[in-house]
Each structure stands twice: as C-alpha cells, then as structure tokens.
Scaffold this motif. Sequence first.
Motif, short mmCIF file in Angstrom:
data_model
loop_
_atom_site.label_atom_id
_atom_site.label_comp_id
_atom_site.label_asym_id
_atom_site.label_seq_id
_atom_site.Cartn_x
_atom_site.Cartn_y
_atom_site.Cartn_z
N CYS A 68 -28.16 7.15 45.00
CA CYS A 68 -29.22 6.13 45.24
C CYS A 68 -30.54 6.60 44.92
CB CYS A 68 -28.99 5.47 46.54
SG CYS A 68 -29.65 6.39 47.99
N SER A 69 -31.53 5.69 45.02
CA SER A 69 -32.92 6.18 44.55
C SER A 69 -33.54 6.54 46.15
CB SER A 69 -33.87 5.16 44.27
OG SER A 69 -33.48 4.89 42.82
N ARG A 70 -34.15 7.69 46.08
CA ARG A 70 -34.77 8.16 47.36
C ARG A 70 -35.78 9.17 47.30
NH1 ARG A 70 -29.29 10.07 47.83
NH2 ARG A 70 -29.17 12.31 47.68
N PHE A 71 -36.60 9.38 48.13
CA PHE A 71 -37.49 10.46 48.52
C PHE A 71 -37.07 11.53 49.49
CE2 PHE A 71 -41.28 7.86 47.06
CZ PHE A 71 -41.32 8.04 45.71
N GLY A 72 -37.46 12.98 49.22
CA GLY A 72 -36.97 13.72 50.05
C GLY A 72 -35.25 14.02 50.25
N GLY A 73 -35.22 14.82 51.34
CA GLY A 73 -33.74 15.40 51.52
C GLY A 73 -33.22 16.27 50.48
N ALA A 74 -32.12 16.02 50.16
CA ALA A 74 -31.13 16.82 49.15
C ALA A 74 -30.95 16.01 47.97
CB ALA A 74 -29.98 17.17 49.57
N PRO A 75 -30.98 16.40 46.69
CA PRO A 75 -30.62 15.58 45.43
C PRO A 75 -29.06 15.47 45.06
CG PRO A 75 -30.85 18.06 44.87
CD PRO A 75 -31.32 17.74 46.27
N ASP A 76 -28.79 14.66 44.48
CA ASP A 76 -27.38 14.41 44.11
C ASP A 76 -27.35 14.89 42.60
OD1 ASP A 76 -26.82 13.11 46.45
OD2 ASP A 76 -27.11 11.26 45.76
N LEU A 77 -26.75 15.98 42.40
CA LEU A 77 -26.68 16.57 40.99
C LEU A 77 -25.12 16.67 40.44
CD1 LEU A 77 -28.98 19.75 41.64
CD2 LEU A 77 -29.56 17.40 40.25
N PRO A 78 -25.11 16.94 39.05
CA PRO A 78 -23.63 17.13 38.62
C PRO A 78 -22.88 18.21 39.35
CG PRO A 78 -25.10 16.80 36.71
CD PRO A 78 -26.15 16.97 38.10
N VAL A 79 -21.77 17.95 39.68
CA VAL A 79 -20.72 19.03 40.38
C VAL A 79 -20.75 20.23 39.60
CG1 VAL A 79 -18.43 19.55 40.98
CG2 VAL A 79 -19.15 17.24 41.21
N GLY A 80 -21.17 21.32 40.53
CA GLY A 80 -21.31 22.65 40.03
C GLY A 80 -22.74 22.91 39.48
N SER A 81 -23.73 22.10 39.61
CA SER A 81 -25.00 22.45 39.06
C SER A 81 -25.68 23.66 40.15
CB SER A 81 -25.99 21.23 39.53
OG SER A 81 -25.50 20.06 38.27
N GLU A 82 -26.52 24.60 39.61
CA GLU A 82 -27.33 25.55 40.20
C GLU A 82 -28.57 24.82 40.51
OE1 GLU A 82 -27.53 29.02 38.14
OE2 GLU A 82 -25.27 29.45 38.01
N TRP A 83 -29.14 25.36 41.67
CA TRP A 83 -30.24 24.83 42.04
C TRP A 83 -31.75 25.21 41.17
CZ3 TRP A 83 -31.23 21.44 46.31
CH2 TRP A 83 -32.68 21.34 46.56
N PRO A 84 -32.31 24.55 40.72
CA PRO A 84 -33.48 24.94 39.81
C PRO A 84 -34.39 25.85 40.49
CG PRO A 84 -33.97 22.63 40.48
CD PRO A 84 -32.42 23.09 40.96
#
Length: 246
Positions: free
Chosen positions: A44-60
């Motif tokens: 869902c669209s949101r500000f702050g918190g933690a992102p939803d990324l493709p499984v296995g993604s590394e943090w940028p």
Amino acid sequence: MNRNNFLEMIEQSNIANHKEYLSQVLRPAIDILKNKNAEPRLGCSRFGGAPDLPVGSEWPTYEKKPYRFLGQINFSEIASTERDLPSKGLLSLFVADDNDDDDEYLEAFEDGYIHGIYIPETTNLETKMPPHSDIGKTTVIEFFPTIDIPNDEYQLKDWPFDEVQSDIYTEIRDSLHKSSDYLLGYPSHYTLAYDPTPGAEWISLLTVDSDDSLEWCWHDGDKLMIFIETERLKNLDFSRLRSDAG
C-alpha cells in the motif's frame, strides 16, 4: 478542483483579466492526505516505516551508507485520468539520511540525495527492515486529483500580477490543495528565491512538507521537492531523480 471549476473561480475573482493566461499554465496535480487511522498493508501507499521490496532485495546505499526510506506510492491506488503517471506499479523513494556525527553527507540539491526503485509488478513483495533497528513511524496515504498553478513569480517567465493581485493569486493557489504534500503540479517551498526545477526537461514529481511525526525535517523545517525528467517518466525510468529543499 478541476479545470472548469478553476476557470469559473478566476472569472469571479479580481484577477479575472488573467484567465486566459492562467488557463495556459494549469498543470494536473494529486494531493496526498495522511490517513493515520488506516493500517498499512503489503504494497500500500505510505510515508515512513519500512518499504515493501521484491523478495531478496538488498537495502539501497550511497557512499557505503544506507539510505533512509521516505515512502512508497502504489500508482494503482490513484483514481485519476491523469496518465503522466504509471497506471500501476510501486515506487519506493529513499533519501540520503543526514547523520549529525558525520561531516560528509549529501545536500538535498546534490545528485544521489534521492533514490527511487520502481517495481512494475507487486506480486512478490516482502517488507524489508532497514539496517538500523528503528524503522520510524509510518502512515498510510491517500490521493485526491486536483490542478495546480505556479507557486511564485520565479516559475513564470512573465509574471503579470501586481502586489495586490499577487496576494489574491496566492490565496487562489492555496485553495487548490487539500495538503502541502502532492504529486506533479509545481514545486512549492517556503524560502527559495528561484525556481528549483533542474531544467526545462524536468517536471515536479513529488513535494512533501516537513513532518515531526515522521521525523522529517527538510532544510530547517521546509519542503522537499523531487523532480524527474519527462522522458524518463514516460519510460517508467525512476533511476535518475533530482531534488531540492527550502
């Protein structure tokens, strides 16, 4: 607010003689309102918190340091006929987080301050926890289509309004927005004495205000403005974004 409503409002104002001029500088915009009572869900669209990324993604990261998650926009949640934006997909935005203990950090106007990840399909996501333990507060966001006119005289080549008309103009522009956070439109700010748009080929993508509840403080409590090149937006390429704050 739509185009017809806006032009009717101008006709009834003390700047009615500039109706034709204003009709030519109108841009679509999408207000963003925070729904603090809604529970965040995956994708869902949101500000702050933690992102939803493709499984296995590394943090940028930037310069071997982790970005801070700003928010994510699920374009399928935007009920608008404005198709300058994608009709689907998830855009995650990150900022180069200032660290008071680090003398080397990026300014908002420098390349790399903003990092975008566009995910065309949202069927294989997981919530990615940031490298640090505190993910910060989050709030679900909702979208409301509107229109926009330039924020000030720096965004127009030939500013046609005198001092009194400028005050009326500002009141009208303010009435177009339900929020100081919005997509598209013109960038707005509190302190800048120039147009922050990087160039003619760039457009405003997102403008957000400082927010204590989200621990956002852009340039001493001002606004963060994010830009994208028109062609890159058409090609769903969010790999190169620019920004400024003020």
